[in-house]
Structures are given as C-alpha cells and as structure tokens.
Design a protein around this motif. Structure first.
Motif, mmCIF file in Angstrom:
data_model
loop_
_atom_site.group_PDB
_atom_site.id
_atom_site.type_symbol
_atom_site.label_atom_id
_atom_site.label_comp_id
_atom_site.label_asym_id
_atom_site.label_seq_id
_atom_site.Cartn_x
_atom_site.Cartn_y
_atom_site.Cartn_z
ATOM 1 N N PRO A 98 22.016 87.677 49.163
ATOM 2 C CA PRO A 98 21.488 86.344 48.385
ATOM 3 C C PRO A 98 21.167 85.364 49.440
ATOM 4 O O PRO A 98 22.184 85.151 50.317
ATOM 5 N N THR A 99 20.169 84.495 49.314
ATOM 6 C CA THR A 99 20.283 83.262 50.291
ATOM 7 C C THR A 99 20.595 81.965 49.764
ATOM 8 O O THR A 99 20.705 81.069 50.496
ATOM 9 N N ASN A 100 20.986 82.387 48.368
ATOM 10 C CA ASN A 100 21.438 81.158 47.650
ATOM 11 C C ASN A 100 23.160 81.154 47.596
ATOM 12 O O ASN A 100 23.940 82.290 47.276
ATOM 13 N N VAL A 101 23.882 80.047 48.110
ATOM 14 C CA VAL A 101 25.189 80.106 48.401
ATOM 15 C C VAL A 101 26.101 80.302 47.221
ATOM 16 O O VAL A 101 26.932 81.273 47.171
ATOM 17 N N HIS A 102 25.648 79.740 45.919
ATOM 18 C CA HIS A 102 26.187 80.116 44.564
ATOM 19 C C HIS A 102 25.947 81.613 44.274
ATOM 20 O O HIS A 102 26.928 82.311 43.853
ATOM 21 N N ASP A 103 24.894 82.237 44.333
ATOM 22 C CA ASP A 103 24.541 83.605 44.125
ATOM 23 C C ASP A 103 25.488 84.497 44.994
ATOM 24 O O ASP A 103 26.129 85.594 44.568
ATOM 25 N N MET A 109 24.545 83.729 56.052
ATOM 26 C CA MET A 109 25.140 84.472 54.815
ATOM 27 C C MET A 109 25.996 85.647 54.886
ATOM 28 O O MET A 109 27.041 85.525 54.456
#
Length: 648
Positions: free
Chosen positions: A236-241, A275
């Motif tokens: 994932p490119t979203n830190v939270h995900d 990531m």
C-alpha cells in the motif's frame, strides 16, 4: 505491553489425543456451564471458579501472543457464542436484556473471577492483536464483542490464511528441493543465524529467481516453517494502510510460524516515503528479501548473500545425478554442454526428465536443443533473435580474416577444456568472456560472419542496437546493459552489438557530471564483457572512434575490408541460390561493379524480381537494371567502366 513474540523456530506444541474441534467444544461446554451457573445465582464468590478443560489451540494462542488467563477466557467466550447457539440466549438472560444476545466485556467481567479492567488498553494483546472486534457503541464495555474469523479458525485447527492478507500475500507450496553445495551452505548459514536468535533481515541477491526460491524453501523446511510470498510492488502507498497490513501479517506469522519472502524484483520506490523500508522497520520476524541488486536500509540490519551461479563441478554432478546410467550415451559431449549453458539445478533436472520421457536416439543433441530453447525467454523481449542460415562458403573474406574467425570458433568450442579441465577459470573469473570487434564499412559481411559463428556453435544469435540501449538519463544505459547480460548468462547466446561507436566512443575529459557518467557506462560494459562467458561481438563502421582502453580488452579484432574486384566476383558467384535460373552471367564482369557485399545482395535480389516479372532467367540485363536502381538509392552514379562489355 503486548508481547512482540516471534516464531519459536521449533516444532509446535503437540496436540492432545482429541481433535481441535472436540477440544474447543469441550471448552465451550464449560462456558455454557458458567453462564447457567450465573443465571441460577449459584455463584459463590468465596470459592474459586473452575478452569476450562484443556484446549491446546487456545493455550498455544495464549502462549504465542502473550494472553493472560482472563484474556484467554474472553476469547473462548466470544468463540462459544459463534459455535453454540444456546450461548446467545444465555447471554441475554445474564444481562437481563432480551436484546443482549451477544458477548460483551461487561459480561466477561461479571462471569470470570480473574477479570481485570485493563483488557481495553490498546497495549494489551486482546486489542493489540485484534483478537476480538468491538462494535461501535457509546459504551465500549456494553458493546458487542466478536471473535476475529482468523482466530476462530485457528482455535478450530483450520489451516488457512487471514482473508484480509490474501490480496497481498500468497502461500508458497512446500517443496523438497536438492541444493548444490554452495547454495546449501548459504541456506545453512541463514538457519544457524536465526536459530541463534538473530532475526536480522536476510537478503538473497541474484537474477536467478529459481535458485533464490529453492534456498528459501530449504530454510523453511529445515526450520519446519511455512513460507509466504509478498510482491514489494503491491505494498500500500498509504502509511495507515501499510501499518494495518504489517500488523496483520505479524500476527499471522506468529500464529502460522511462517517466513515471508518479499519479491523485490520489480519494486521501484515512488514518492517521499519508501514503503518497503517502512514495512521492514521494527518487523523482527523471519523475512527473506529476493533482490536482483543489493538493497540497503538505514534502520534495519541486513545480512546479504550474493547467490553464485553453479560452478562447473556442481553442474557436472547435477547432470550426472539426473541422467544416471544415460550419462555414458553423451560420448564426451557433457563437458561442452556444461560449459555453454549456465543453468540452475531446476532447469538441469527438467532437461534430464524431458530426455528420460522422450528417450531420444541422439541424447546430446536433444539436451543441447532443450537447453538452448529454455534460455530464449530471458532475452526475447530485450533483443532481436536472428535466423542464422549463412555458412562458411557464403562468407567471402581474405584468408587472414577468415583464419581469425576460425580461431574464435576454436576458442568457443574448447572453453570447457581450457577453463575447467586445464584450470584457467580457477586462476581468475575475469577475462573468461570471448569478445570480438568486427570493424569495417557497411555491407562488408560483419553480420553474416556473426551468423556463421552462431550456426557453427548451434547457438542463438541476438542483435542489440546499442544506439537504442544508450540513454541520456543517468544510470539507464547501465540498467539496459545489465538486463541484457543477465538474461544472456544462462544460455551463453552469441550477442551482436551493432553501432558500438554509439556508446563506446573515446572517453572524454570529465568536465561535467554527464561526462563522468558517460565514462562509467563504458567502464560498466567493459566489466560485463570480461565476465560474460559467452561470445560477444561488436560491430562498428568507425574503428578509429573507439576508445583504445576498450579495444585493448577485446580478445579478437577483425577488419572487414571493402571487397576488391576479385572478391566481388567471388561474391557474385555465390549470391544466387541453386534453384534460381540464370543465363549468361559473367562473374568476372560483374566484379567490376564497385559495391560492398550488402549492396551486391540487394542488386541480385532485385534482379531476380525483374527477371521473374519478365518470365525469364536472371541475365546480365536484369542485373544492370537493378544495379542502376541501387546506385540511385545510395546516391551515386553508375560509371561506364563498371558495366563495360556487360551486354555484349
């Protein structure tokens, strides 16, 4: 704090005689009795509660994730409502609310005497590992508590992967593989390191994906661990995900006792955050990185192993093991096979199995063709494979140049004897590549000579346009060259680099960053050519423009001269196929036509079409017409001397 437990790298706890399902149902029966006892007001606070019957999977869950006795009972309570319908109605009776047909933390606190109020703390295992899910409610203590599906499957003994991980992570089927001694040594080093408690990140660096996978399987088999695969490019490119996925996998790795193999082959960091680096940070569990080029991480210790290709002795041993008694049928052809094809153990095994299944009469020829074919897919998308039909008779060259070509052929054919049997490869791994420069004007036979050599060796010939490989972007040229050489290594194909002067011109004085990187590109190619164990041929029309340091490292240099009159006459005498009807051709007169061999071939082909249209055999008049058209094409006039007496 929640225990950051890692896989124990040992055999799992031995289950009891009963099945996991029966053990869980026995424990659920205990929950039912506790609920009924509470309803009947038989609870005596002065007497300690009875403990649930043994449930090995629950005990294992508590051991691996650091659960307290009360937290184990909460998990069991939530599981009981899922698998025993009566428990739902009992919950409503205990809560004195017909709508309260579900477990909650407030019920758990009232049911079990060893209850503690810190179970809602985020650092406690119950929520840290997401063993239960708390529904949205104004009061979390009153909210519905449900067991995570993966945890319920674990208690039931169902072997599965967390459904929320499946889009990213896939299990790899356990394989029993036989490693070469050099690869087995690497696998054992990793095993010893992990058994000693050092969970450093392990990086297997090679372009041979099969070899890396075999080593990873051996490590997993030795430690009795499962193995899963994650492609780094899908992170994932979203830190939270990413954090949620990372925590989910950490729990799965502990429960399943598993290794994660991260394929970094096509991973390219994008954006301000790497990531992959963020994923690896603080993830102290067994992880293997599969990379082509060495990666470094600031916040992780990484043990990198460069996976070597099988050396000559290891390949021979594998061939002999898999061929068995049929090895004697090769009649001395095994050594050339080993020297030519730099294959991994899996491909060698597949080649031998194909021979055992088809039982060919000529075993050596079958194995050679099989290996040659298996090596093709690596290069097909990077270079143009050429159909080699030219023979030595088609090649019209002065005797000196032809002798050098014969020497090249002798070097390629005798590599196994000189490098392995006579020990030259043991002295140094550099300079084992056979490299040649073909220099001369266009149409003088450079490409045809490469075809003749490839046909002589029964190898594929791949043409690479260096003007297309060269890039103005820093680092891209080296990347393109690396892909070509890496792909060619397994099959030892003949590589024909056209337009060598486009990349390997004279190195310049460094006056800018672009000059420095241009020189690095030349140096990189020189290194790869010296290490490449096949035949690499470079062609140029401008030999004088090439860097002298580059020329010194070439083993052979052949100058293809512009053909003289006698050579042109000989070219004409061989240019028409035997099936082509001809009449009255005077090859001595045709030799007056001042053209290189490539132009002569064009004239002959066009003359054949002109004659075919006229329904006549090829005659001097047809060649004259075609020669006039060729001269117009190349921008010169056809002189009277060249065609004197042609039509008499």
């Amino acid at each position: 704090m929640a225990s950051r437990t890692t896989p124990v790298l040992s055999s799992p706890i031995a289950p009891g005689q009963s099945s996991p399902v029966q053990n869980l149902y026995d424990a659920v029966g205990w929950v039912q009795s506790v609920l009924k006892k509470h309803i009947s007001s038989e609870t005596n606070k002065e007497e300690p509660d009875s403990e649930p019957p043994p449930c090995p999977n629950l005990a294992r869950l508590g051991q691996r994730l650091g659960l307290s006795s009360f937290e184990e009972k909460v998990v069991l309570f939530c599981a009981a409502v899922e698998i025993e319908p009566e428990c739902a109605s009992l919950c409503a009776q205990v809560a004195q609310n017909p709508q309260h047909t579900y477990p909650s933390l407030v019920l758990a606190l009232s049911l079990f005497s060893d209850a503690t109020w810190d179970i809602l703390a985020i650092h406690r295992p119950l929520l840290h590992w997401q063993l239960i899910q708390i529904a949205d409610h104004p009061s979390p203590m009153q909210a519905r508590a449900s067991i995570d599906p993966r945890i319920l499957a674990y208690l039931l003994g169902v072997r599965t992967l967390d459904a929320q991980l499946k889009p990213w992570i896939q299990p790899l089927l356990t394989q029993i593989v036989s490693l070469s001694p050099s690869h087995d040594t690497i696998a054992q080093q990793v095993v010893d390191t992990w058994r000693a408690g050092n969970m450093s990140l392990t990086q297997l660096c090679s372009t041979d994906e099969t070899a890396k996978l075999a080593i990873a399987h051996t490590i997993a088999n030795t430690l009795s661990l499962k193995i899963y695969r994650l492609s780094a490019s899908t992170l994932p490119t979203n830190v939270h995900d990413l954090a949620a996925l990372k925590q989910r996998w950490l729990r799965e790795a502990i429960l399943s006792q598993a290794i994660l193999l991260i394929d970094c082959g096509d991973y390219r960091p994008s954006g301000p955050v790497n990531m992959l680096s963020l994923w690896l940070e603080d993830l102290e569990i067994p992880i293997i990185l599969s990379t082509e080029q060495r990666l470094a991480f600031k916040k992780r210790t990484c043990l990198t192993y460069n996976i070597p290709r099988l050396h000559h002795g290891e390949k021979r041993q594998l061939w002999e093991n898999y061929l068995g008694d049929r090895t004697t049928e090769l009649n001395g052809q095994l050594e050339p096979l080993i020297a030519q094809f730099n294959l991994n153990g899996h491909t060698i095994q597949a080649a031998c199995e194909s021979a055992q299944q088809t039982a060919p009469e000529n075993l050596a020829e079958h194995l050679w063709t099989y290996c040659r074919t298996q090596a093709r897919p690596n290069l097909e998308h990077l270079a143009q494979r050429m159909n080699c039909i030219a023979t030595w008779d088609d090649l019209i060259l002065p005797e000196r140049e032809k002798t050098i070509l014969k020497n090249i052929a002798a070097h390629v054919k005798n590599r196994a004897k000189v490098y392995a049997a006579w020990g030259f490869s043991g002295k140094s791994s550099r300079g084992l590549g056979i490299s040649a420069l073909f220099a001369g004007p266009s149409g003088t036979g450079k490409t045809m000579a490469a075809e003749v050599l490839a046909r002589e060796f029964n190898l594929d010939l791949y043409r690479i346009d260096l003007s297309a490989v060269s890039s103005k972007y820093i680092g891209e040229t080296e990347k393109n060259l690396r892909q070509i050489f890496d792909a060619a290594e397994s099959g030892g194909a003949v590589l024909l680099f056209d337009e060598a002067d486009a990349l390997f011109g004279k190195r310049t004085e460094v006056s800018s960053s672009h000059d420095r990187h241009a020189n690095l590109e030349v140096s990189y190619l020189l290194q790869r050519m010296e290490a490449y164990q096949g035949l690499a041929i470079l062609t140029t029309n401008l030999k004088d423009s090439l860097d002298q340091a580059f020329i010194r490292r070439l083993r052979f240099i052949i100058n293809f001269p512009y053909p003289k009159k006698e050579a042109r006459s000989e070219i004409w005498s061989h240019i028409f196929p035997k099936k082509t009807p001809t009449h009255g051709l005077n090859y001595k007169l045709l030799g007056q036509l001042d053209m290189a061999g490539g132009n002569i071939r064009s004239v002959a082909l066009n003359a054949a079409f002109i004659a075919a249209e006229a329904d006549e055999p090829v005659m001097m008049k047809h060649i004259l017409t075609a020669a006039q058209a060729e001269c117009v094409k190349i921008g010169r006039a056809l002189s009277p001397t060249e065609v004197a007496s042609w039509l008499k």
